[in-house]
Write an enzyme that holds these catalytic residues in place. Sequence first.
Site, PDB file in Angstrom:
ATOM      1  N   LEU A  30     -39.807 -21.827 -28.733  1.00  0.00           N
ATOM      2  CA  LEU A  30     -40.070 -21.826 -30.176  1.00  0.00           C
ATOM      3  C   LEU A  30     -40.257 -20.398 -30.691  1.00  0.00           C
ATOM      4  O   LEU A  30     -40.491 -20.187 -31.873  1.00  0.00           O
ATOM      5  CB  LEU A  30     -41.320 -22.657 -30.470  1.00  0.00           C
ATOM      6  CG  LEU A  30     -41.133 -24.154 -30.210  1.00  0.00           C
ATOM      7  CD1 LEU A  30     -42.472 -24.856 -30.070  1.00  0.00           C
ATOM      8  CD2 LEU A  30     -40.304 -24.796 -31.313  1.00  0.00           C
ATOM      9  N   LYS A  80     -41.974 -14.399 -15.403  1.00  0.00           N
ATOM     10  CA  LYS A  80     -43.083 -13.454 -15.656  1.00  0.00           C
ATOM     11  C   LYS A  80     -43.399 -12.570 -14.442  1.00  0.00           C
ATOM     12  O   LYS A  80     -43.527 -11.359 -14.586  1.00  0.00           O
ATOM     13  CB  LYS A  80     -44.335 -14.199 -16.142  1.00  0.00           C
ATOM     14  CG  LYS A  80     -44.163 -14.815 -17.532  1.00  0.00           C
ATOM     15  CD  LYS A  80     -45.415 -15.558 -17.987  1.00  0.00           C
ATOM     16  CE  LYS A  80     -45.130 -16.370 -19.238  1.00  0.00           C
ATOM     17  NZ  LYS A  80     -46.325 -16.995 -19.812  1.00  0.00           N
ATOM     18  N   ASP A 116     -50.886 -13.484 -23.128  1.00  0.00           N
ATOM     19  CA  ASP A 116     -51.286 -14.903 -23.158  1.00  0.00           C
ATOM     20  C   ASP A 116     -52.812 -15.071 -23.252  1.00  0.00           C
ATOM     21  O   ASP A 116     -53.311 -15.865 -24.055  1.00  0.00           O
ATOM     22  CB  ASP A 116     -50.787 -15.629 -21.902  1.00  0.00           C
ATOM     23  CG  ASP A 116     -49.290 -15.895 -21.937  1.00  0.00           C
ATOM     24  OD1 ASP A 116     -48.745 -16.095 -23.023  1.00  0.00           O
ATOM     25  OD2 ASP A 116     -48.672 -15.902 -20.855  1.00  0.00           O
ATOM     26  N   GLY A 143     -50.169 -20.978 -13.747  1.00  0.00           N
ATOM     27  CA  GLY A 143     -49.920 -19.677 -14.369  1.00  0.00           C
ATOM     28  C   GLY A 143     -50.720 -19.449 -15.648  1.00  0.00           C
ATOM     29  O   GLY A 143     -51.337 -18.385 -15.836  1.00  0.00           O
ATOM     30  N   LEU A 238     -53.977 -26.314 -23.965  1.00  0.00           N
ATOM     31  CA  LEU A 238     -52.917 -25.305 -24.117  1.00  0.00           C
ATOM     32  C   LEU A 238     -51.582 -25.949 -24.468  1.00  0.00           C
ATOM     33  O   LEU A 238     -50.687 -25.296 -24.993  1.00  0.00           O
ATOM     34  CB  LEU A 238     -52.770 -24.472 -22.838  1.00  0.00           C
ATOM     35  CG  LEU A 238     -54.011 -23.734 -22.341  1.00  0.00           C
ATOM     36  CD1 LEU A 238     -53.618 -22.700 -21.289  1.00  0.00           C
ATOM     37  CD2 LEU A 238     -54.786 -23.064 -23.463  1.00  0.00           C
TER      38      LEU A 238
HETATM   39  P1  NAP Z   1     -48.239 -24.705 -13.938  1.00  0.00           P
HETATM   40  O1  NAP Z   1     -48.320 -23.285 -13.462  1.00  0.00           O
HETATM   41  O2  NAP Z   1     -47.152 -25.556 -13.402  1.00  0.00           O
HETATM   42  O3  NAP Z   1     -49.674 -25.398 -13.612  1.00  0.00           O
HETATM   43  C1  NAP Z   1     -49.836 -26.742 -13.785  1.00  0.00           C
HETATM   44  C2  NAP Z   1     -51.298 -27.161 -13.492  1.00  0.00           C
HETATM   45  O4  NAP Z   1     -51.435 -28.496 -13.948  1.00  0.00           O
HETATM   46  C3  NAP Z   1     -51.678 -27.128 -12.029  1.00  0.00           C
HETATM   47  O5  NAP Z   1     -53.024 -26.735 -11.922  1.00  0.00           O
HETATM   48  C4  NAP Z   1     -51.510 -28.598 -11.613  1.00  0.00           C
HETATM   49  O6  NAP Z   1     -52.378 -29.007 -10.563  1.00  0.00           O
HETATM   50  C5  NAP Z   1     -51.926 -29.300 -12.885  1.00  0.00           C
HETATM   51  N1  NAP Z   1     -51.330 -30.627 -12.995  1.00  0.00           N
HETATM   52  C6  NAP Z   1     -50.024 -30.927 -13.128  1.00  0.00           C
HETATM   53  N2  NAP Z   1     -49.872 -32.267 -13.209  1.00  0.00           N
HETATM   54  C7  NAP Z   1     -51.108 -32.812 -13.124  1.00  0.00           C
HETATM   55  C8  NAP Z   1     -51.597 -34.144 -13.147  1.00  0.00           C
HETATM   56  N3  NAP Z   1     -50.780 -35.188 -13.285  1.00  0.00           N
HETATM   57  N4  NAP Z   1     -52.928 -34.342 -13.056  1.00  0.00           N
HETATM   58  C9  NAP Z   1     -53.767 -33.294 -12.912  1.00  0.00           C
HETATM   59  N5  NAP Z   1     -53.360 -31.996 -12.886  1.00  0.00           N
HETATM   60  C10 NAP Z   1     -52.048 -31.770 -12.988  1.00  0.00           C
HETATM   61  O7  NAP Z   1     -48.107 -24.807 -15.509  1.00  0.00           O
HETATM   62  P2  NAP Z   1     -48.481 -23.696 -16.621  1.00  0.00           P
HETATM   63  O8  NAP Z   1     -47.359 -22.730 -16.735  1.00  0.00           O
HETATM   64  O9  NAP Z   1     -49.832 -23.160 -16.353  1.00  0.00           O
HETATM   65  O10 NAP Z   1     -48.449 -24.568 -17.974  1.00  0.00           O
HETATM   66  C11 NAP Z   1     -49.339 -25.647 -18.171  1.00  0.00           C
HETATM   67  C12 NAP Z   1     -49.347 -26.107 -19.629  1.00  0.00           C
HETATM   68  O11 NAP Z   1     -49.758 -25.046 -20.464  1.00  0.00           O
HETATM   69  C13 NAP Z   1     -47.997 -26.579 -20.181  1.00  0.00           C
HETATM   70  O12 NAP Z   1     -48.199 -27.719 -21.009  1.00  0.00           O
HETATM   71  C14 NAP Z   1     -47.535 -25.424 -21.034  1.00  0.00           C
HETATM   72  O13 NAP Z   1     -46.688 -25.843 -22.103  1.00  0.00           O
HETATM   73  C15 NAP Z   1     -48.861 -24.924 -21.553  1.00  0.00           C
HETATM   74  N6  NAP Z   1     -48.804 -23.516 -21.962  1.00  0.00           N
HETATM   75  C16 NAP Z   1     -49.084 -23.226 -23.256  1.00  0.00           C
HETATM   76  C17 NAP Z   1     -49.079 -21.925 -23.691  1.00  0.00           C
HETATM   77  C18 NAP Z   1     -49.395 -21.622 -25.131  1.00  0.00           C
HETATM   78  O14 NAP Z   1     -49.089 -20.519 -25.589  1.00  0.00           O
HETATM   79  N7  NAP Z   1     -50.025 -22.547 -25.843  1.00  0.00           N
HETATM   80  C19 NAP Z   1     -48.761 -20.887 -22.800  1.00  0.00           C
HETATM   81  C20 NAP Z   1     -48.482 -21.206 -21.465  1.00  0.00           C
HETATM   82  C21 NAP Z   1     -48.501 -22.529 -21.047  1.00  0.00           C
HETATM   83  P3  NAP Z   1     -52.003 -28.823  -9.019  1.00  0.00           P
HETATM   84  O15 NAP Z   1     -52.397 -27.423  -8.649  1.00  0.00           O
HETATM   85  O16 NAP Z   1     -52.803 -29.855  -8.315  1.00  0.00           O
HETATM   86  O17 NAP Z   1     -50.529 -29.055  -8.890  1.00  0.00           O
END
Ligand code: NAP
Length: 301
Positions: A30, A80, A116, A143, A238
Amino acid sequence: MSLPLQAWAEALDGTTRVAGVIGWPVRHSLSPPMQNAALAALGLNWVYVPFAVAPEQVGAAVAAIRAFDLVGLNVTIPHKPAVVPYLDELSPEAEALGGANTIVHREGRLLGYSTDGEGFLRSLREIGEEASGRRIALIGAGGSARAVALALCRAGATSLTVVNRTVAKAEALAESLAQLVPGATLAAVGLETPAAQEAVTGAEVVVDSTAVGMYPHHEVDPVVPAAWLHPGQVVCDLTYNPRQTVLLQAARQQGARTLDGTGMLIHQGALALELWSGQTAPVGVMREALLAALANRTPGG
Ligand code: NAP
């Protein structure tokens, strides 16, 4: 000078400069509508474009910043960490996180930043809340959790408990934060445990950094039971699509304040634009463009 978007697009010429975002995939981003609306509002003769860059092309893409004399790039998943070896200098945040979401091209040098965490802090401040002096429960250890956790600790959180499905990852994150922020009060617990209930219930600020509840899997149970949430808390998600995730709906029903992920997305982009341009980002314009794009593009928005 501010130009209407159409007039600005027609004004692109031989002196137009380019900024953009690299990711793989990138079509979901976006940032183009949000950043182009901001460039139009600032009257800058720049354009912001998405580049889908395959993992094996990351080095070439970063080298292209110099070749095309780009203003800079945003960097999204999964690149990243991958851009870091190609940069000349890193901000303290990018260095600590081992990844950059913003590259600034300044006098032939490529500078890496991570906006971030500060983006999240700005979104919290925007609703009149802060991290300083607060007990925080952070759900997730991926991340985005890492960037937000570092910012929360550096902003002076009283304590931060990482709550994660895979407890080993929560422990690894807490250990690395302890190295980065000496003196921070940190803990790590598994998600479905009494310790998690205690951490979340006892927290003044709860941040969900998992993708649980993100479109198209938005009709699920919240990542923690609604009963763990209560008035007096700020519950942040987030995830920004949908804005009202199941967790935020539950939090609102329980009487907590809520903050959705659009604020972080807007402010990480605003900080990047400020680094590139040296000008104050038009946050209101960016928000309007982002929310319009979100509403237009996906049923979950
Ligand atoms: P990531 O690195 O893949 O981390 C995912 C995390 O979620 C891990 O801790 C994982 O746990 C946990 N998880 C995944 N599925 C789960 C479930 N069913 N039940 C419980 N825990 C679960 O992802 P990320 O890059 O940090 O992004 C995560 C979210 O943040 C996304 O929705 C993304 O769109 C959002 N985000 C938003 C912004 C913003 O600017 N607003 C910026 C970045 C990211 P495990 O370690 O056990 O696998």
